[in-house]
Design a protein around this motif. Sequence first.
Motif, short mmCIF file in Angstrom:
data_model
loop_
_atom_site.label_atom_id
_atom_site.label_comp_id
_atom_site.label_asym_id
_atom_site.label_seq_id
_atom_site.Cartn_x
_atom_site.Cartn_y
_atom_site.Cartn_z
N ALA A 313 0.83 -1.20 0.00
CA ALA A 313 0.00 0.00 0.00
C ALA A 313 0.87 1.25 0.00
N ASP A 314 0.23 2.39 -0.26
CA ASP A 314 0.91 3.67 -0.12
C ASP A 314 1.27 3.88 1.35
N PRO A 315 2.39 4.53 1.64
CA PRO A 315 2.77 4.78 3.04
C PRO A 315 1.72 5.63 3.76
N VAL A 316 1.53 5.35 5.05
CA VAL A 316 0.63 6.13 5.89
C VAL A 316 1.37 6.51 7.17
N ARG A 317 1.06 7.67 7.69
CA ARG A 317 1.65 8.09 8.95
C ARG A 317 0.62 7.90 10.06
N GLY A 318 1.04 7.21 11.11
CA GLY A 318 0.10 6.87 12.16
C GLY A 318 -0.73 5.66 11.75
N LEU A 319 -1.75 5.34 12.56
CA LEU A 319 -2.52 4.12 12.32
C LEU A 319 -3.97 4.38 11.93
N ALA A 320 -4.40 5.63 11.91
CA ALA A 320 -5.80 5.92 11.62
C ALA A 320 -6.22 5.42 10.24
N ASP A 321 -5.30 5.49 9.27
CA ASP A 321 -5.62 5.07 7.90
C ASP A 321 -5.17 3.65 7.59
N LEU A 322 -4.81 2.89 8.63
CA LEU A 322 -4.32 1.52 8.40
C LEU A 322 -5.37 0.61 7.73
N PRO A 323 -6.66 0.64 8.14
CA PRO A 323 -7.64 -0.22 7.45
C PRO A 323 -7.71 0.07 5.95
N ALA A 324 -7.69 1.36 5.58
CA ALA A 324 -7.72 1.70 4.15
C ALA A 324 -6.44 1.25 3.46
N ALA A 325 -5.30 1.36 4.15
CA ALA A 325 -4.04 0.90 3.57
C ALA A 325 -4.05 -0.60 3.35
N TRP A 326 -4.68 -1.33 4.26
CA TRP A 326 -4.79 -2.79 4.08
C TRP A 326 -5.63 -3.12 2.84
N GLU A 327 -6.69 -2.36 2.60
CA GLU A 327 -7.48 -2.57 1.39
C GLU A 327 -6.61 -2.36 0.15
N GLN A 328 -5.76 -1.35 0.19
CA GLN A 328 -4.85 -1.11 -0.95
C GLN A 328 -3.90 -2.29 -1.14
N ALA A 329 -3.36 -2.81 -0.04
CA ALA A 329 -2.41 -3.92 -0.13
C ALA A 329 -3.08 -5.17 -0.70
N VAL A 330 -4.30 -5.45 -0.24
CA VAL A 330 -5.04 -6.61 -0.75
C VAL A 330 -5.32 -6.44 -2.25
N ALA A 331 -5.77 -5.25 -2.63
CA ALA A 331 -6.06 -4.99 -4.04
C ALA A 331 -4.81 -5.15 -4.89
N SER A 332 -3.69 -4.69 -4.40
CA SER A 332 -2.43 -4.78 -5.16
C SER A 332 -2.00 -6.23 -5.32
N ALA A 333 -2.18 -7.04 -4.28
CA ALA A 333 -1.82 -8.45 -4.39
C ALA A 333 -2.73 -9.17 -5.38
N ARG A 334 -4.01 -8.83 -5.39
CA ARG A 334 -4.93 -9.43 -6.35
C ARG A 334 -4.57 -9.01 -7.77
N ALA A 335 -4.19 -7.74 -7.93
CA ALA A 335 -3.80 -7.26 -9.26
C ALA A 335 -2.56 -7.97 -9.75
N ALA A 336 -1.59 -8.21 -8.85
CA ALA A 336 -0.37 -8.92 -9.24
C ALA A 336 -0.68 -10.34 -9.68
N ALA A 337 -1.64 -10.98 -9.01
CA ALA A 337 -2.03 -12.34 -9.40
C ALA A 337 -2.77 -12.34 -10.73
N ALA A 338 -3.52 -11.28 -10.99
CA ALA A 338 -4.32 -11.21 -12.23
C ALA A 338 -3.49 -10.79 -13.42
N GLN A 339 -2.50 -9.94 -13.21
CA GLN A 339 -1.74 -9.37 -14.32
C GLN A 339 -0.24 -9.58 -14.05
N PRO A 340 0.35 -10.64 -14.60
CA PRO A 340 1.76 -10.95 -14.31
C PRO A 340 2.74 -9.83 -14.64
N ARG A 341 2.36 -8.89 -15.52
CA ARG A 341 3.32 -7.84 -15.87
C ARG A 341 3.62 -6.93 -14.67
N PHE A 342 2.77 -6.96 -13.63
CA PHE A 342 3.07 -6.17 -12.45
C PHE A 342 4.21 -6.78 -11.64
#
Length: 443
Positions: A313-342
């Motif tokens: 995920a994009d870097p976040v300062r503090g923990l308030a935005d951690l749930p949204a950052a986790w959504e980004q990380a999950v989405a990025s992992a799914r994208a990597a599995a779907a599109q090998p060029r990543f």
Amino acid sequence: MKGDYQDLVDEISALLGAPATLENRDFRLIAFGAHDSDDDLAMDPVRTRSILTRQSTAAVRSWFEGFGIARATGPVRIPAAPDAGVFRGRICLPVRYRGIVQGYVWLLDQEPGKPGPEPAALDAAMEVAQRIGVLLAEEAKAGADLSREFLAVLTAGRGWQQDMAVAALRAALGPGGDGLHAAVCVAPWPGEAPASVPGAAAVCVVPRRGGGEPGGPAGPGAGSGPGPGSEPAGEPALAVLLRLRSTDALAPALAAVTRLLPRAAQTTGTGGGNAGSGGGKTGAGGGSAGSGGGAGSTSATAATAHRVTAGVADPVRGLADLPAAWEQAVASARAAAAQPRFGPVAQWSAIGPYRLLTALTADPVDDPAARTLLTPAHRELARTAEVFLDCAGQAGRTAAALGIHRQTLYYRLGRVEQLTGLDLDEGEDRLLLHMALKASRLA
């Protein structure tokens, strides 16, 4: 723990007769010895910044690492370099534990022509550095002990439950919780969380729920709760909360994530490590993965569904935005599995349209217009349409990418229009088809 570090640093200072400073492997200041000298060269810009801001810049870190301190097992002498802000030479004592560097103890070296510390004193100081290494390793391992608090943040429902979970994790992390972090998702992850991950503040294993998404309501596409048709639990994912020195210094974090992939791949028997980096011919008809090979293809889906990938995920300062950052990380992992060029490790900032597609739904897309085209019988036509849309509808680029004649391309595009009922001269029809083709990779 901080008091223990200070005592050990003071012990080294006494052994070598010079003020010492202790930094972790990310060059963040942990403790420093008292300095009562009148020598102006002793407080050069690098040392002053380290003490005042409790960290060194990326440029300073790179300069010192160029002397091999990360690989050294004994004291390393580093000469003065006034142009770099280092007015006095340094003696670096690498702090290691079981062969892994945990940090560095720094001392000012004597001026040229004056005798430095005796070998026996340096040996004694290295023994103290080893004791520091044990403490740092135990502190790093403690990140895994925060798995319960970390998991609660990632799986709590939105609202007061999530706020309470974030507050509990912040309290457990202490002052470090207000620093800069990046959330990482590695999926699929077999077994338990690793005992320690370099640079991690917390680590946990997140169960996968309906739609293949890790976590509960905090995950992308989550609703208010599991409905009657929700899917059973599936393969879990590893969640890592990595400490960062700055928003533009992701290299150490990416290196730590990359080292996790082979471990997961060996256990699952899937293609980790180089998966996706040389994605090769996963697409139907032998097309390259980067050109949209195999859109809608059953074989392509099978080839990527179980590949070990990671999202950052994009870097976040503090923990308030951690749930949204986790959504980004999950989405990025799914994208990597779907599109090998990543590649096997995808960053949220680099996945383009998949930032939206992964957020739409975790269920397979079944749009009536694209349903027939996405069957195995029309694999080559689906690939042709995806490459055509990837090339912004430019026939010349598309034909070159596919290695076919323009007339062949026009024939195939005509067949695509017949099967879908869409007009590829219309922008909205193109958008619908492009989204359906990309989304089919996430199924």
